[in-house]
Design an enzyme around this catalytic site. Structure first.
Site, PDB file in Angstrom:
ATOM      1  N   LYS A  24       0.837  -1.214   0.000  1.00 29.10           N
ATOM      2  CA  LYS A  24       0.000   0.000   0.000  1.00 29.10           C
ATOM      3  C   LYS A  24       0.861   1.248   0.000  1.00 29.10           C
ATOM      4  O   LYS A  24       0.666   2.159  -0.816  1.00 29.10           O
ATOM      5  CB  LYS A  24      -0.901   0.004   1.241  1.00 29.10           C
ATOM      6  N   ASN A  25       1.822   1.296   0.936  1.00 25.09           N
ATOM      7  CA  ASN A  25       2.578   2.538   1.114  1.00 25.09           C
ATOM      8  C   ASN A  25       3.518   2.840  -0.043  1.00 25.09           C
ATOM      9  O   ASN A  25       4.012   3.958  -0.166  1.00 25.09           O
ATOM     10  CB  ASN A  25       3.344   2.507   2.445  1.00 25.09           C
ATOM     11  N   ARG A  99      -4.663  10.965   4.478  1.00 25.75           N
ATOM     12  CA  ARG A  99      -3.543  11.902   4.619  1.00 25.75           C
ATOM     13  C   ARG A  99      -2.494  11.749   3.529  1.00 25.75           C
ATOM     14  O   ARG A  99      -1.850  12.704   3.138  1.00 25.75           O
ATOM     15  CB  ARG A  99      -2.832  11.652   5.947  1.00 25.75           C
ATOM     16  N   CYS A 123      -4.169  13.219  13.129  1.00 27.17           N
ATOM     17  CA  CYS A 123      -5.027  12.046  13.037  1.00 27.17           C
ATOM     18  C   CYS A 123      -4.927  11.319  14.361  1.00 27.17           C
ATOM     19  O   CYS A 123      -4.249  11.777  15.272  1.00 27.17           O
ATOM     20  CB  CYS A 123      -4.630  11.160  11.866  1.00 27.17           C
ATOM     21  N   ARG A 128       0.952  14.502  13.484  1.00 25.73           N
ATOM     22  CA  ARG A 128       1.410  14.239  12.114  1.00 25.73           C
ATOM     23  C   ARG A 128       1.599  15.510  11.311  1.00 25.73           C
ATOM     24  O   ARG A 128       0.895  15.793  10.346  1.00 25.73           O
ATOM     25  CB  ARG A 128       0.477  13.249  11.408  1.00 25.73           C
ATOM     26  N   ILE A 130       3.561  18.391   8.893  1.00 18.98           N
ATOM     27  CA  ILE A 130       4.232  18.280   7.588  1.00 18.98           C
ATOM     28  C   ILE A 130       5.347  19.323   7.475  1.00 18.98           C
ATOM     29  O   ILE A 130       5.756  19.690   6.385  1.00 18.98           O
ATOM     30  CB  ILE A 130       3.245  18.392   6.399  1.00 18.98           C
ATOM     31  N   ASP A 314       4.173   0.149  12.135  1.00 19.29           N
ATOM     32  CA  ASP A 314       2.958  -0.448  11.555  1.00 19.29           C
ATOM     33  C   ASP A 314       2.772  -1.916  11.947  1.00 19.29           C
ATOM     34  O   ASP A 314       1.763  -2.519  11.597  1.00 19.29           O
ATOM     35  CB  ASP A 314       2.980  -0.316  10.018  1.00 19.29           C
ATOM     36  N   VAL A 336       7.856   6.344  17.068  1.00 20.60           N
ATOM     37  CA  VAL A 336       7.603   7.033  15.795  1.00 20.60           C
ATOM     38  C   VAL A 336       6.384   7.949  15.881  1.00 20.60           C
ATOM     39  O   VAL A 336       6.427   9.092  15.435  1.00 20.60           O
ATOM     40  CB  VAL A 336       7.460   6.009  14.640  1.00 20.60           C
ATOM     41  N   ARG A 406      -8.935  -0.210   4.234  1.00 20.65           N
ATOM     42  CA  ARG A 406      -7.993   0.789   3.707  1.00 20.65           C
ATOM     43  C   ARG A 406      -6.684   0.133   3.280  1.00 20.65           C
ATOM     44  O   ARG A 406      -6.042   0.603   2.339  1.00 20.65           O
ATOM     45  CB  ARG A 406      -7.659   1.831   4.782  1.00 20.65           C
TER      46      ARG A 406
HETATM   47  C1  UD1 Z   1       4.364   6.591   6.565  1.00 17.93           C
HETATM   48  C2  UD1 Z   1       3.409   5.433   6.363  1.00 17.93           C
HETATM   49  C3  UD1 Z   1       2.875   4.934   7.701  1.00 17.93           C
HETATM   50  C4  UD1 Z   1       4.020   4.610   8.641  1.00 17.93           C
HETATM   51  C5  UD1 Z   1       4.991   5.786   8.751  1.00 17.93           C
HETATM   52  C6  UD1 Z   1       6.215   5.469   9.570  1.00 17.93           C
HETATM   53  C7  UD1 Z   1       2.412   5.925   4.228  1.00 17.93           C
HETATM   54  C8  UD1 Z   1       1.185   6.277   3.486  1.00 17.93           C
HETATM   55  N1  UD1 Z   1       2.297   5.880   5.553  1.00 17.93           N
HETATM   56  O1  UD1 Z   1       3.616   7.661   7.138  1.00 17.93           O
HETATM   57  O2  UD1 Z   1       2.098   3.756   7.460  1.00 17.93           O
HETATM   58  O3  UD1 Z   1       3.506   4.303   9.913  1.00 17.93           O
HETATM   59  O4  UD1 Z   1       5.422   6.175   7.436  1.00 17.93           O
HETATM   60  O5  UD1 Z   1       6.863   4.354   9.079  1.00 17.93           O
HETATM   61  O6  UD1 Z   1       3.443   5.669   3.654  1.00 17.93           O
HETATM   62  N2  UD1 Z   1       6.696  14.165  11.193  1.00 17.93           N
HETATM   63  C9  UD1 Z   1       6.837  15.485  11.560  1.00 17.93           C
HETATM   64  N3  UD1 Z   1       6.942  16.412  10.565  1.00 17.93           N
HETATM   65  C10 UD1 Z   1       6.922  16.077   9.243  1.00 17.93           C
HETATM   66  C11 UD1 Z   1       6.752  14.714   8.886  1.00 17.93           C
HETATM   67  C12 UD1 Z   1       6.647  13.766   9.889  1.00 17.93           C
HETATM   68  O7  UD1 Z   1       6.888  15.824  12.733  1.00 17.93           O
HETATM   69  O8  UD1 Z   1       7.024  16.959   8.378  1.00 17.93           O
HETATM   70  C13 UD1 Z   1       6.581  13.142  12.254  1.00 17.93           C
HETATM   71  C14 UD1 Z   1       5.210  12.462  12.263  1.00 17.93           C
HETATM   72  O9  UD1 Z   1       4.280  13.194  13.013  1.00 17.93           O
HETATM   73  C15 UD1 Z   1       5.535  11.119  12.879  1.00 17.93           C
HETATM   74  C16 UD1 Z   1       6.954  10.842  12.400  1.00 17.93           C
HETATM   75  O10 UD1 Z   1       7.491  12.094  11.980  1.00 17.93           O
HETATM   76  O11 UD1 Z   1       5.525  11.218  14.269  1.00 17.93           O
HETATM   77  C17 UD1 Z   1       7.048   9.846  11.254  1.00 17.93           C
HETATM   78  O12 UD1 Z   1       6.267  10.293  10.168  1.00 17.93           O
HETATM   79  P1  UD1 Z   1       6.551   9.863   8.675  1.00 17.93           P
HETATM   80  O13 UD1 Z   1       7.743   8.967   8.593  1.00 17.93           O
HETATM   81  O14 UD1 Z   1       6.534  11.092   7.849  1.00 17.93           O
HETATM   82  O15 UD1 Z   1       5.268   8.978   8.355  1.00 17.93           O
HETATM   83  P2  UD1 Z   1       4.248   9.133   7.157  1.00 17.93           P
HETATM   84  O16 UD1 Z   1       4.977   9.378   5.890  1.00 17.93           O
HETATM   85  O17 UD1 Z   1       3.146  10.059   7.543  1.00 17.93           O
END
Ligand code: UD1
Length: 441
Positions: A24-25, A99, A123, A128, A130, A314, A336, A406
Site C-alpha cells: 500500500k505505502n 492523509r 489524526c 502528524r 508536515i 505499523d 515514531v 484501507r
Molecule cells: C508513513 C506510512 C505509515 C508509517 C509511517 C512510519 C504511508 C502512506 N504511511 O507515514 O504507514 O507508519 O510512514 O513508518 O506511507 N513528522 C513530523 N513532521 C513532518 C513529517 C513527519 O513531525 O514533516 C513526524 C510524524 O508526526 C511522525 C513521524 O514524523 O511522528 C514519522 O512520520 P513519517 O515517517 O513522515 O510517516 P508518514 O509518511 O506520515
C-alpha cells in the site's frame, strides 16, 4: 446505516500459504509519481484496497484517467494517463479521507511549479505535522502560504537543487522531496533520508521514468535534476507489502502455523523476523517467502519502534497482541508516533493486561483472551483485533472494519483460506451475547 462487521470464532489455528499483495505505502506514492511522467504509466501489483481508490480519485480530480485492469484485465494493474492533468488542486474532501494524498504535493510542484493542497489535519495516532516536507521543499525554492485551510506552493523562480537535512527520517517528507528534486536544476542531497523499502521502490520507478536518483535506501540520497520534458511514462511492478506479510506472520506465530507468506522479500522484515525468533518461533526464509511455525510457548519480548531498518510502527499492534499471549512481562516502546496505543484499550476489553506509561506499553501476558465486541481504531489495530479473535475463547465481533479495508486486500478471504472461521456482513439486529439455558432445569 448499519455498517459491516467481521465475526470470528476463536480457539482456531492458521496454517497454509498466503499470497501477499503489493505494498500500500509504495503503490500510493507510485501513483503520485506518475504525475511527473505526462503520459500512460502502467503500475502492476497494486493492491485492491480503499486507500488506492482514494489516491486514484485524487489523480482523476486533477484531470488524469485512471483505469484498473489492462489488456489482460488484471485488477491489480493500474493504467494511469497523466497527459490530461490540467489542475494542481487537491480538495479537502480527499485529503481528509486519506492523509497520504499530501504526497501529490512534490510531483505537482515538479510538474506545474505550483500546487494547492488542502492541509492534512492531525489524526488519531498523533499530530502528524508536515513541517519537514515544507522546509525541505522551501530549500528547493518553493514558497508556501496557508490560506483558509489550503496550502499554496509556488516555485516562482523554478526548482533548484539543495542540501537538505531532515530532522527525522520521515517517509512522507523524503518522498515529497524526491518527487520534486528529480526535476530541480542541479543536485539535491537529502540527508537523514528515510530508508524504507517503499522509498527504494519509488526511486526505482522515478529512475525508470528517466530521473537520476542514487543511493535510495541509504540515509543520504542524491538526485541529479533532469528536465521535466525528459521524464517519460514507464511500467513498474510494486514491491510486496511487508506490513501485510508481518501481520500474517503474527497470525502464524500466535496459533503455531506453519504459515507461509509469499511474494515478499524477507530483507524487508529483518527486525520483525528477529523478534519472532526471540519470542520462540521458528522462521525459515527463501528469496520471496517466509514461513513461521511454533511448538514451544511464546516468550515475552522488548520492542522499540524505529524508522526502517528498525522495528516498524505499523507492526506494533500486532506484536502487542503476540506479547499479550506470551507468559511474562513484555515492554513495547513507540518512538515514531505520539499516540499509537489505542489498540491496547481494545485488547484489554478481551482480557489482556496492558499498562501504558508515556510511550511505553507494559504487557503482562499469558492470560487467555476472551472473544468480545471490539472496534478498529486504525487499520493495523483492526487487523490485529481480528487475529486476537482467532485465538480468543468464543466469538469476537470487530466493528469499524472500513479501517481494515484501507490497507488489507481481501483480509477475510485470505484468513479463511488459512483456516479461520470468519465472516463479514451486517450485524444481526439487536445482536446480543446470549447465554443458552438448558431445557432440563
Ligand atoms: C508513513 C506510512 C505509515 C508509517 C509511517 C512510519 C504511508 C502512506 N504511511 O507515514 O504507514 O507508519 O510512514 O513508518 O506511507 N513528522 C513530523 N513532521 C513532518 C513529517 C513527519 O513531525 O514533516 C513526524 C510524524 O508526526 C511522525 C513521524 O514524523 O511522528 C514519522 O512520520 P513519517 O515517517 O513522515 O510517516 P508518514 O509518511 O506520515
Amino acid at each position: 446505516m448499519a455498517k459491516e462487521i467481521i465475526s470470528v470464532q476463536g480457539n482456531n489455528t492458521l496454517t497454509g500459504t498466503v499470497q501477499i499483495s503489493g505494498a500500500k505505502n509504495s503503490a500510493l506514492k507510485l501513483i503520485a509519481a506518475s504525475i511527473l511522467a505526462q503520459g500512460r504509466c502502467v503500475i502492476r501489483n497494486v493492491p485492491c484496497i480503499s486507500d488506492i481508490d482514494v489516491m486514484s480519485e485524487v489523480l482523476e480530480v486533477l484531470g488524469a484517467s485512471v483505469k484498473r485492469g489492462d489488456e489482460s484485465d488484471d485488477e491489480h494493474t493500474l493504467v494511469i494517463d497523466t497527459s490530461s492533468i490540467d489542475s494542481y488542486e487537491t480538495p479537502y474532501e480527499l485529503v481528509s479521507k486519506m492523509r497520504a494524498s499530501i504526497s501529490v504535493l512534490g510531483p505537482l510542484i515538479g510538474r506545474f511549479g505550483r500546487a494547492l493542497v488542502a492541509m492534512p489535519g492531525g489524526c488519531q495516532i498523533g499530530a502528524r505535522k508536515i513541517d519537514m516536507h515544507l522546509r525541505g521543499l522551501e530549500a528547493l525554492g518553493v514558497e508556501f502560504s496557508i490560506d483558509h485551510g489550503y496550502l499554496t506552493a509556488d516555485a516562482k523562480e523554478g526548482l533548484h537543487g539543495a542540501h537538505v537535512v531532515l530532522d527525522f527520517p520521515s517517509v512522507g517528507a523524503t518522498e515529497n522531496l524526491l518527487m520534486a528534486a528529480v526535476v530541480a536544476s542541479g543536485t539535491t542531497v537529502i540527508a537523514n533520508a528515510a530508508r524504507e523499502p517503499e522509498i527504494v521502490d519509488l526511486a526505482n520507478m522515478l529512475n525508470e521514468m528517466g530521473a537520476k536518483v542514487s543511493d535510495a535506501g541509504s540515509s543520504i540520497v542524491t538526485v541529479e535534476g533532469v528536465e521535466l520534458s525528459s521524464l517519460h511514462p514507464c511500467e513498474h511492478v510494486t514491491v510486496g507489502d511487508r506490513i501485510e506479510a508481518g501481520t500474517f506472520l503474527v497470525g502464524g506465530a500466535l496459533t503455531g502455523g506453519p504459515l507461509t507468506v509469499m511474494n515478499v522479500s524477507p530483507d524487508y522484515l529483518h527486525m520483525a523476523i528477529a523478534k519472532l525468533r526471540e519470542m520462540g518461533c521458528m522462521v525459515r526464509v527463501g528469496a520471496d517467502w517466509i514461513t513461521v511455525s511454533r511448538e514451544a510457548k511464546l516468550l515475552p519480548v522488548e520492542i522499540q519502534t524505529l524508522p526502517h531498518p528498525g522495528f516498524p510502527t505499523d507492526l506494533q499492534a500486532q506484536f502487542m497482541l503476540l506479547a499479550a499471549c506470551a507468559k511474562g512481562t513484555s515492554v513495547i516502546t513507540e518512538n515514531v508516533f505520539e499516540n499509537r496505543f489505542m489498540f491496547a484499550a481494545e485488547l484489554a476489553r478481551m482480557g489482556a493486561e496492558i499498562v501504558i506509561e508515556d510511550h511505553h506499553a507494559i504487557v503482562r501476558g499469558g492470560r487467555k483472551l476472551q472473544g468480545a465486541p471490539v472496534s478498529s481504531t486504525d487499520l493495523r489495530a483492526g487487523a490485529a483485533l481480528v487475529l486476537a479473535g482467532i485465538v480468543a475463547e468464543g466469538e469476537t465481533r470487530v466493528h469499524k472494519i472500513d479501517h481494515i479495508d484501507r490497507g488489507y486486500e481481501n483480509y477475510v478471504g485470505k484468513l479463511r483460506s488459512l483456516g479461520a472461521e470468519i465472516t463479514r456482513g451486517l450485524p444481526y439486529p439487536n445482536h446480543r451475547h446470549t447465554v443458552r439455558i438448558g431445557t432440563d432445569i
